[in-house]
Write an enzyme that holds these catalytic residues in place. Structure first.
Site, mmCIF file in Angstrom:
data_model
loop_
_atom_site.group_PDB
_atom_site.id
_atom_site.type_symbol
_atom_site.label_atom_id
_atom_site.label_comp_id
_atom_site.label_asym_id
_atom_site.label_seq_id
_atom_site.Cartn_x
_atom_site.Cartn_y
_atom_site.Cartn_z
ATOM 1 N N THR A 149 35.311 31.829 38.580
ATOM 2 C CA THR A 149 35.127 33.274 38.673
ATOM 3 C C THR A 149 34.075 33.745 37.683
ATOM 4 O OG1 THR A 149 37.439 33.543 39.264
ATOM 5 C CG2 THR A 149 36.301 35.499 38.425
ATOM 6 N N VAL A 178 44.984 35.286 47.384
ATOM 7 C CA VAL A 178 44.295 36.081 46.376
ATOM 8 C C VAL A 178 44.758 35.597 45.006
ATOM 9 C CG1 VAL A 178 43.948 38.383 45.410
ATOM 10 C CG2 VAL A 178 44.098 38.086 47.888
ATOM 11 N N GLY A 179 43.814 35.346 44.117
ATOM 12 C CA GLY A 179 44.145 34.880 42.777
ATOM 13 C C GLY A 179 44.197 36.006 41.773
ATOM 14 N N ASP A 180 43.949 35.676 40.516
ATOM 15 C CA ASP A 180 44.066 36.658 39.449
ATOM 16 C C ASP A 180 42.867 37.598 39.348
ATOM 17 O OD1 ASP A 180 42.535 34.292 38.402
ATOM 18 O OD2 ASP A 180 42.326 35.625 36.685
ATOM 19 N N THR A 200 38.852 33.315 33.859
ATOM 20 C CA THR A 200 38.475 32.431 34.942
ATOM 21 C C THR A 200 39.367 31.207 34.858
ATOM 22 O OG1 THR A 200 36.674 31.154 35.952
ATOM 23 C CG2 THR A 200 36.647 31.346 33.565
ATOM 24 N N GLY A 201 39.630 30.603 36.003
ATOM 25 C CA GLY A 201 40.502 29.427 35.998
ATOM 26 C C GLY A 201 41.418 29.434 37.203
ATOM 27 N N GLY A 203 44.060 30.922 39.126
ATOM 28 C CA GLY A 203 44.650 32.251 39.149
ATOM 29 C C GLY A 203 46.161 32.256 39.152
#
Length: 317
Positions: A149, A178-180, A200-201, A203
């Site tokens: 991200t 959907v992630g973080d 980032t990473g 989520g």
């Protein structure tokens, strides 16, 4: 004083453009969106925007978030398809009194109604990545990869702060995942009276700790951004290892309202970009030493290899 900090080397060109805006007394919202937009538009960055890697159905679904630190207004989109710059849509949503987080068809209808650019975001290069991954999975099951991200925190000379994120999420993710990144408090959080943070990473694990909000909360208590980043990442990483046996990738950046900044990560090879009124846009590499994160300026050789590897021709397996 002004400043901007962003995840990954891919943000360098955008941060450089944003620096020009900030030097000229420009708005933090305009600067951070311009910086993210440049990452979204570059087709060789395979985890953001145009050229982003597709889901398991070979569709590119994008997530983005935006936050105004003066008003705490938030806008976000999740799993949106066929629109060029989700960060612009997220910023527009932040001006709405309600309905600030839209996903899927709803996000696409809103974007169309408000005149945002339609675009097929699946590139030929991304199709090759997809087909090559399918071939790899015939012989061995590989974990998801490609969740870099772009996240940014920005401070302008009027002391306004903003945050923005954009991503295509996990490569080969399930449709609708959907992630973080577009989730306030997890992928980003900013308050102009304190500072901001972005993640980032993986989520799914970042959301288990609401890490961006935690960093801002610690800065409110007086912690330097570096101390807050290291404490938050370490605590969530250790908690997940204790409760679940492992923790996913997690890298956080932060800047306070004085322009002081910090970064922490639980992985090797993380890079980030910083520019302030006293520091030209600079790429740093993160290393671990005695339980702390230390930063080294990326060498020209590293920078050249970074671009070479990302723009190298691909062959279908």
């Amino acid at each position: 004083m002004w400043g901007i900090i962003a995840t990954w080397r891919m943000a360098l060109e955008g941060v450089t453009s944003a620096s020009g805006i900030l030097k000229d007394h420009g708005d933090a919202g305009d600067a951070v969106v311009q910086a993210v937009k440049e990452v979204e538009d570059f087709p060789f960055y395979k985890s953001v925007g145009y050229g982003g890697l597709p889901n398991e159905e070979m569709e590119v679904e994008l997530d983005a978030g935006y936050m105004n630190g003066n008003t705490l207004s938030i806008g976000a989109v999740g799993a949106i398809k066929d629109f060029a710059n989700p960060v612009l849509i997220a910023r527009k949503l932040s001006h709405e009194p309600v309905n600030n987080f839209l996903v899927g068809d709803g996000a696409e209808k809103y974007a169309h109604k408000n005149g945002f650019e339609r675009k097929n975001m699946l590139t030929e290069r991304a199709k090759i990545h997809y087909h090559n991954r399918l071939k790899e999975m015939e012989t061995e099951i590989k974990p998801y990869s490609g969740h870099d991200t772009v996240g940014m925190i920005c401070l302008d000379q009027q002391k306004k702060m903003t945050a923005a994120t954009s991503t295509s999420g996990l490569f080969m993710k399930r449709a609708g995942r959907v992630g973080d990144s577009p989730v306030s408090g997890s992928g980003f959080y900013v308050d102009s009276e304190i500072g901001g943070a972005s993640a980032t990473g993986l989520g799914e694990d970042v959301m288990k700790g609401c890490v961006s909000y935690e960093i801002v909360r610690m800065m409110k208590e007086g912690m330097h951004p570096q101390e807050a980043c290291e404490k938050a990442v370490s605590e969530v990483n250790d908690l997940l290892v204790r409760k679940r046996g492992k923790a996913g990738d997690m890298s956080l950046i932060a800047m306070n309202n004085k322009g002081e900044w910090g970064c922490a990560t639980n992985i090797e090879g993380f890079s980030f970009v910083v520019a302030t009124s006293s520091l030209k846009p600079t790429v740093y590499l993160v290393e671990h030493e005695n339980g702390h994160c230390i930063f080294k300026v990326a060498s020209q050789q590293w920078m050249d290899e970074y671009m070479r590897s990302r723009t190298a021709p691909l062959e279908k397996k």
